[in-house]
Design an enzyme around this catalytic site. Structure first.
Site, short mmCIF file in Angstrom:
data_model
loop_
_atom_site.label_atom_id
_atom_site.label_comp_id
_atom_site.label_asym_id
_atom_site.label_seq_id
_atom_site.Cartn_x
_atom_site.Cartn_y
_atom_site.Cartn_z
N HIS A 110 42.27 -5.65 0.53
CA HIS A 110 41.10 -6.54 0.62
C HIS A 110 41.27 -7.60 1.71
O HIS A 110 40.29 -8.23 2.12
CB HIS A 110 40.76 -7.17 -0.74
CG HIS A 110 41.66 -8.28 -1.17
ND1 HIS A 110 42.65 -8.12 -2.13
CD2 HIS A 110 41.71 -9.59 -0.82
CE1 HIS A 110 43.25 -9.28 -2.33
NE2 HIS A 110 42.70 -10.18 -1.54
N SER A 112 46.66 -14.00 -0.55
CA SER A 112 46.66 -12.54 -0.71
C SER A 112 47.49 -11.87 0.38
O SER A 112 47.36 -12.18 1.56
CB SER A 112 45.23 -12.01 -0.63
OG SER A 112 44.55 -12.20 -1.83
N ASP A 170 44.95 -1.50 -3.67
CA ASP A 170 44.81 -2.76 -2.94
C ASP A 170 46.00 -3.04 -2.04
O ASP A 170 46.52 -4.16 -1.99
CB ASP A 170 44.57 -3.93 -3.89
CG ASP A 170 43.89 -5.11 -3.17
OD1 ASP A 170 43.66 -5.00 -1.95
OD2 ASP A 170 43.60 -6.13 -3.83
#
Length: 360
Positions: free
Chosen positions: A95, A209, A126
Site C-alpha cells: 500500500h 508503513s 501487503d
C-alpha cells in the site's frame, strides 16, 4: 481476530511533513544517533545502572539498524522501507507503492533522493519490493529475525518516517503474536487478510508503513503495517495497538519477488473465488449472511466442488462465515492441500461439500 472495518493502512501525504506536527509526533520518538555517551570528564564515571544499560542498548540498536530504514516517496505520498540486500532491493508495504512503478528513495544518512523502480507488488500480503536504480557505496542491509523466537514482552523499536518526520523511532513491547488482521479496503489496498502478525505497543503512525519493527539484538522482527482504529469512535486511532508483518513472511515473499519477479508460492490456502459480504436482510436477500461468491476460477478448488457465482458460503468446517473478511481470516489459518468442508447456500438449498484447498 481483527475486523476489516477497524484498521487503516499507514501511508501519509508528504504535504503533512511540516506545519503543526512536530509537537504531536515528538513523544516517544528518538534520533538516529548511536552509541553511549563519553564519560571523559574529570570525575570518575559512576557504575552503569540497569536504566543506563538499557538506554545504551536502545542507542546501539538505533545506530545499527536505522541506516537500513529508508523513506519512499511516490507522487504526493510517502512511506518507509527497509534495505534488504546489497544489490539495492528494498522491501516495503504494497500500500506504500500503490499503483506506482517509480519512486524516490531517501536513505537515513542522506538528504539526497535516489531513483528506484518496482520489482513486484503483492497486495494479497501487503508486501512489495523496489530496487534502487544505482546502488550507493556503504548501503546497509538489515538483518531479519527468526519469527519463531519473537515472544510477548520483548522490547521492540519501531523505525520509519511517521508524518514525514524522517528517521523517527518509537519504543514498546511485543504485545501479542499470531494475530490475523484484515486491512480495510482502500485505493492502495484490496483489504488484505494477513496471518501471524506481530502486535506491538510501539507507536505506529501514518508514514511508518514499510518501516522496521526491531528487537534489541538489532534484528527486524516485522514490517510496520497498520494501527488499530476504534470503529465506535469514528475511526480514531487506538493508541498502543499496532501490527507488523512477521519477518519470516517478509523474507519468504521478498526472496521470491527478487528471484522470480513475482510470488510463486505464498504458502496461503485459497478456494479460487472472489467474494463480497452478503447480509441476510440486505435487499430482501433470503440466502443468509456469508461470503457471496462473485466469480469462480475455472479448474480451481471451489469450481471442482461445484461452487458457482451467486452462491453464499456460510461455513468453513464448523466455523460460521459472516462475510468476505472473515472467510479470508479462516482460510489464513489453513494450509494449501488441506481438505475442509464448506457449506454454501444456493437459492433455497444448503449444500455441504469437501474441498481440497489450493494456493493463494
Amino acid at each position: 481476530m481483527e475486523t476489516a472495518g477497524s484498521r487503516r493502512p499507514l501511508r501519509t501525504s508528504a504535504l503533512l511533513a511540516v506545519s503543526g506536527l512536530l509537537l504531536a509526533s515528538a513523544a516517544g520518538c528518538s534520533s538516529g544517533s548511536s552509541g553511549s555517551s563519553d564519560p571523559s570528564s574529570g570525575a570518575a564515571a559512576p557504575a552503569p545502572t540497569t536504566g543506563s544499560s538499557l538506554q545504551t542498548q536502545y542507542q546501539d540498536t538505533i545506530g545499527a539498524v536505522l541506516p537500513s530504514v529508508v523513506q519512499i516517496t511516490t507522487g504526493g505520498s510517502l512511506g518507509s522501507g527497509i534495505v534488504y540486500d546489497k544489490q539495492g532491493d528494498i522491501v516495503t508495504n504494497a500500500h506504500v507503492v500503490g499503483g506506482a512503478t517509480s519512486f524516490q528513495v531517501t536513505l537515513a544518512n542522506s538528504s539526497t533522493t535516489l531513483p528506484a523502480t518496482l520489482v513486484y507488488s503483492y497486495p494479497t500480503a501487503d508486501l512489495a519490493v523496489v530496487k534502487l536504480s544505482s546502488v550507493p557505496a556503504g548501503l546497509t542491509p538489515a538483518t531479519f529475525a527468526d519469527s519463531g523466537k519473537v515472544a510477548v514482552g520483548q522490547i521492540v523499536l519501531a523505525m520509519g518516517n511517521p508524518l514525514g518526520l524522517s528517521s523517527s523511532v518509537t519504543q514498546g513491547i511485543v504485545s501479542a503474536v499470531g494475530r490475523t488482521v484484515s486491512e480495510p479496503r482502500s485505493a492502495e489496498s484490496p483489504g488484505a487478510t494477513i496471518p501471524n502478525m506481530v502486535q506491538t505497543s510501539a507507536a505506529i503512525n501514518p508514514g511508518n508503513s514499510g518501516g522496521a519493527l526491531v528487537n534489541l539484538s538489532d534484528q527486524v522482527v516485522g514490517i510496520n503495517t497498520l494501527a488499530a482504529t476504534d470503529s465506535d469512535e469514528g475511526g480514531v486511532q487506538a493508541p498502543g495497538i499496532g501490527f507488523a508483518i512477521p519477518a519470516s513472511t517478509v523474507t519468504s515473499l521478498a526472496d521470491q519477488m527478487i528471484k522470480n519477479g513475482k510470488v510463486v508460492d505464498s504458502g496461503r490456502a485459497a478456494l479460487g473465488i472472489t467474494t463480497r459480504t452478503v447480509l441476510a436482510d440486505a435487499a430482501g436477500s433470503d440466502t443468509g449472511t456469508g461470503a457471496g461468491v462473485v466469480s469462480v476460477t475455472p479448474g480451481g478448488p471451489a469450481a471442482g466442488a461445484g461452487v458457482q457465482a451467486g452462491d453464499v458460503i456460510t461455513k468453513i468446517g464448523s466455523t460460521a462465515v459472516t462475510g468476505s473478511a472473515q472467510l479470508g481470516e479462516v482460510l489464513a489459518s489453513l494450509q494449501p492441500g488441506q481438505k475442509v468442508q464448506i457449506t454454501y447456500v444456493r437459492g433455497n438449498s444448503t449444500t455441504a461439500t469437501m474441498v481440497t484447498l489450493g494456493t493463494l
